[in-house]
Motif scaffolding. Structure first.
Motif, PDB file in Angstrom:
ATOM      1  N   VAL A  29      28.006 121.712 -17.456  1.00  9.32           N
ATOM      2  CA  VAL A  29      27.603 123.114 -17.612  1.00  9.32           C
ATOM      3  C   VAL A  29      26.215 123.212 -18.232  1.00  9.32           C
ATOM      4  O   VAL A  29      25.398 124.055 -17.830  1.00  9.32           O
ATOM      5  CB  VAL A  29      28.636 123.879 -18.461  1.00  9.32           C
ATOM      6  CG1 VAL A  29      28.163 125.296 -18.756  1.00  9.32           C
ATOM      7  CG2 VAL A  29      29.982 123.928 -17.736  1.00  9.32           C
ATOM      8  N   SER A  30      25.916 122.347 -19.196  1.00  9.44           N
ATOM      9  CA  SER A  30      24.602 122.388 -19.841  1.00  9.44           C
ATOM     10  C   SER A  30      23.486 122.051 -18.864  1.00  9.44           C
ATOM     11  O   SER A  30      22.389 122.619 -18.952  1.00  9.44           O
ATOM     12  CB  SER A  30      24.569 121.421 -21.023  1.00  9.44           C
ATOM     13  OG  SER A  30      25.484 121.820 -22.015  1.00  9.44           O
ATOM     14  N   ALA A  31      23.748 121.124 -17.957  1.00 13.44           N
ATOM     15  CA  ALA A  31      22.743 120.798 -16.945  1.00 13.44           C
ATOM     16  C   ALA A  31      22.445 122.008 -16.066  1.00 13.44           C
ATOM     17  O   ALA A  31      21.285 122.283 -15.729  1.00 13.44           O
ATOM     18  CB  ALA A  31      23.220 119.621 -16.088  1.00 13.44           C
ATOM     19  N   ALA A  32      23.491 122.750 -15.717  1.00  9.36           N
ATOM     20  CA  ALA A  32      23.288 123.976 -14.937  1.00  9.36           C
ATOM     21  C   ALA A  32      22.465 124.981 -15.725  1.00  9.36           C
ATOM     22  O   ALA A  32      21.557 125.635 -15.191  1.00  9.36           O
ATOM     23  CB  ALA A  32      24.645 124.582 -14.554  1.00  9.36           C
ATOM     24  N   GLY A  33      22.761 125.108 -17.019  1.00  6.11           N
ATOM     25  CA  GLY A  33      22.014 126.039 -17.856  1.00  6.11           C
ATOM     26  C   GLY A  33      20.564 125.641 -18.035  1.00  6.11           C
ATOM     27  O   GLY A  33      19.668 126.490 -18.023  1.00  6.11           O
ATOM     28  N   GLU A  34      20.315 124.356 -18.202  1.00  4.64           N
ATOM     29  CA  GLU A  34      18.940 123.869 -18.355  1.00  4.64           C
ATOM     30  C   GLU A  34      18.129 124.130 -17.088  1.00  4.64           C
ATOM     31  O   GLU A  34      16.981 124.584 -17.150  1.00  4.64           O
ATOM     32  CB  GLU A  34      18.953 122.377 -18.664  1.00  4.64           C
ATOM     33  CG  GLU A  34      17.579 121.760 -18.881  1.00  4.64           C
ATOM     34  CD  GLU A  34      16.904 122.273 -20.146  1.00  4.64           C
ATOM     35  OE1 GLU A  34      15.814 122.875 -20.012  1.00  4.64           O
ATOM     36  OE2 GLU A  34      17.442 122.086 -21.236  1.00  4.64           O
ATOM     37  N   LEU A  35      18.735 123.846 -15.932  1.00  6.84           N
ATOM     38  CA  LEU A  35      18.031 124.090 -14.673  1.00  6.84           C
ATOM     39  C   LEU A  35      17.742 125.577 -14.499  1.00  6.84           C
ATOM     40  O   LEU A  35      16.638 125.959 -14.089  1.00  6.84           O
ATOM     41  CB  LEU A  35      18.856 123.562 -13.492  1.00  6.84           C
ATOM     42  CG  LEU A  35      18.198 123.692 -12.114  1.00  6.84           C
ATOM     43  CD1 LEU A  35      16.893 122.893 -12.062  1.00  6.84           C
ATOM     44  CD2 LEU A  35      19.149 123.227 -11.017  1.00  6.84           C
ATOM     45  N   ALA A  36      18.719 126.415 -14.827  1.00  9.54           N
ATOM     46  CA  ALA A  36      18.506 127.860 -14.724  1.00  9.54           C
ATOM     47  C   ALA A  36      17.390 128.317 -15.655  1.00  9.54           C
ATOM     48  O   ALA A  36      16.567 129.159 -15.293  1.00  9.54           O
ATOM     49  CB  ALA A  36      19.803 128.602 -15.047  1.00  9.54           C
ATOM     50  N   ASP A  37      17.350 127.746 -16.856  1.00  5.36           N
ATOM     51  CA  ASP A  37      16.318 128.119 -17.821  1.00  5.36           C
ATOM     52  C   ASP A  37      14.930 127.810 -17.281  1.00  5.36           C
ATOM     53  O   ASP A  37      13.991 128.597 -17.432  1.00  5.36           O
ATOM     54  CB  ASP A  37      16.554 127.371 -19.132  1.00  5.36           C
ATOM     55  CG  ASP A  37      15.756 127.949 -20.293  1.00  5.36           C
ATOM     56  OD1 ASP A  37      15.690 129.185 -20.403  1.00  5.36           O
ATOM     57  OD2 ASP A  37      15.197 127.169 -21.074  1.00  5.36           O
ATOM     58  N   VAL A  38      14.808 126.669 -16.622  1.00  4.45           N
ATOM     59  CA  VAL A  38      13.517 126.276 -16.036  1.00  4.45           C
ATOM     60  C   VAL A  38      13.163 127.157 -14.847  1.00  4.45           C
ATOM     61  O   VAL A  38      12.046 127.680 -14.752  1.00  4.45           O
ATOM     62  CB  VAL A  38      13.553 124.794 -15.615  1.00  4.45           C
ATOM     63  CG1 VAL A  38      12.293 124.433 -14.830  1.00  4.45           C
ATOM     64  CG2 VAL A  38      13.668 123.893 -16.840  1.00  4.45           C
ATOM     65  N   THR A  39      14.098 127.349 -13.945  1.00  4.89           N
ATOM     66  CA  THR A  39      13.800 128.129 -12.740  1.00  4.89           C
ATOM     67  C   THR A  39      13.612 129.606 -13.059  1.00  4.89           C
ATOM     68  O   THR A  39      12.835 130.294 -12.395  1.00  4.89           O
ATOM     69  CB  THR A  39      14.903 127.947 -11.682  1.00  4.89           C
ATOM     70  OG1 THR A  39      16.176 128.305 -12.252  1.00  4.89           O
ATOM     71  CG2 THR A  39      14.970 126.500 -11.218  1.00  4.89           C
TER      72      THR A  39
END
Length: 348
Positions: free
Chosen positions: A165-175
């Motif tokens: 879930v954190s990986a999804a959140g990190e990617l969303a934060d960047v995009t």
């Protein structure tokens, strides 16, 4: 209960790094230096995640500190891994005013005669590898735990979900930073929950409770509380990233604006008539202090600061309300209420 972490956690971390450094000596001085840098990266933190593991474990009757310490260490190493990788993503060479792993290895490369571009390769490679090593040990610590197989698998599933879930959140934060229009508040909240709340609050609490043998209802309640208090904490963190005192926070108050970070502040501002005044400053790579102060004035005037603060307090209140006294033991509940209040009433 959450103010201090027992010495067992620090001893466990020190033991791990000492053993790893000894193993690394077979593979050259640069690898030893990498482990030294990783140990440094894991030191000096507030140990919030280990404290949550320990609090939940003790709250549900757990007494074996030798058993719970590796679980607490696992979540601290997970946090260390995410911070290291986050710095790589942000291309930062420092953290809280001192060189991070990438910064140390950039300096190391230059000291060994590398050109500037090659120093950048050293920096990124060292940081990525260090984060991977910390992440690997986080899983290994749980896999080696002397507990029954169902408990071990439940703990590993919590860690796996936290990473996923954190990986999804990190990617969303960047995009999200490249979005042409402000996100909605709901979209911001989802990103905060995924990137930070699950691994920092939900999973450590649930892990400690699982290890102590807590029931499914308690695990569910702690999950809801953790997500809510984690969002409250991060909303406050984003406020401090724009309106905080750098001497207290150790963070720049222009970096988030310069980066164009999509926070609740920006989401609210984007829904007001003041957005056309604020938009030119958001994502401006050469934003100076005067321009940042002007942006802050507009964010105050349009109600964005007040709205974000209200949102943080709402999440803190809902977190407290989630702590059903019929399910959560009194001492643990008192500590978690204190944490929810501290999440929004802080200056750093």
């Amino acid at each position: 209960m959450l103010d201090t972490v027992p010495a067992g956690v620090e001893i466990e971390l020190a033991r791990f790094f000492a053993a790893a450094r000894l193993r690394a000596s077979d593979y050259g001085e640069h690898y030893v230096a990498l482990w030294d840098s990783l140990a440094q990266a894991s030191s000096g933190g507030k140990r919030v995640r280990p404290a949550l593991v320990l609090a939940a474990y003790a709250g549900f009757g757990g007494r074996d500190q030798g058993l719970v310490a590796p679980v607490a260490v696992s979540f601290e190493l997970l946090h260390t891994a995410f911070l290291i990788h986050d710095d790589v993503i942000d291309r930062d060479l420092t953290r809280r005013g001192v060189a991070n792993i990438a910064g140390r290895f950039s300096d190391r490369a230059l000291a060994h005669g590398a050109a500037a571009d090659q120093a950048g390769v050293w920096a990124a490679a060292a940081a990525i590898l260090a984060g991977d090593l910390a992440l690997s040990e986080a899983h290994r610590a749980l896999a080696k735990l002397p507990v029954d197989v169902p408990t071990r698998l439940r703990l590993l599933d919590l860690l796996d979900r936290a990473v996923f879930v954190s990986a999804a959140g990190e990617l969303a934060d960047v995009t999200n930073s490249s979005a042409r229009h402000p996100l909605t508040v709901a979209e911001v909240i989802t990103t905060l929950e995924n990137k930070t709340a699950v691994y920092s609050f939900e999973a450590p609490l649930q892990a400690g409770a699982v290890l102590a043998g807590a029931g499914a209802d308690a695990i569910s309640v702690l999950g809801r509380y953790g997500r809510l208090v984690g969002v409250a904490f991060q909303l406050t963190d984003d406020l401090l990233g724009v309106f905080g005192d750098p001497l207290k926070t150790g963070k720049s108050v222009t970096a988030d604006l310069r980066e164009g970070k999509q926070t609740a502040l920006i989401a609210h501002a984007g829904s007001t008539a003041s957005w056309s005044l604020i938009a030119p400053y958001l994502g401006k790579v050469d934003l100076n202090d005067d321009e940042a102060e002007r942006a802050r004035e507009y964010l105050r005037a349009c109600g964005a600061k007040e709205a974000a603060e209200g949102l943080a307090y709402d999440h803190s209140r809902l977190a407290v309300e989630a702590l059903d006294p019929a399910i959560i033991p009194a001492e643990l509940r008192a500590s978690l209420i204190e944490l929810a209040e501290a999440a929004v009433n802080r200056s750093r």
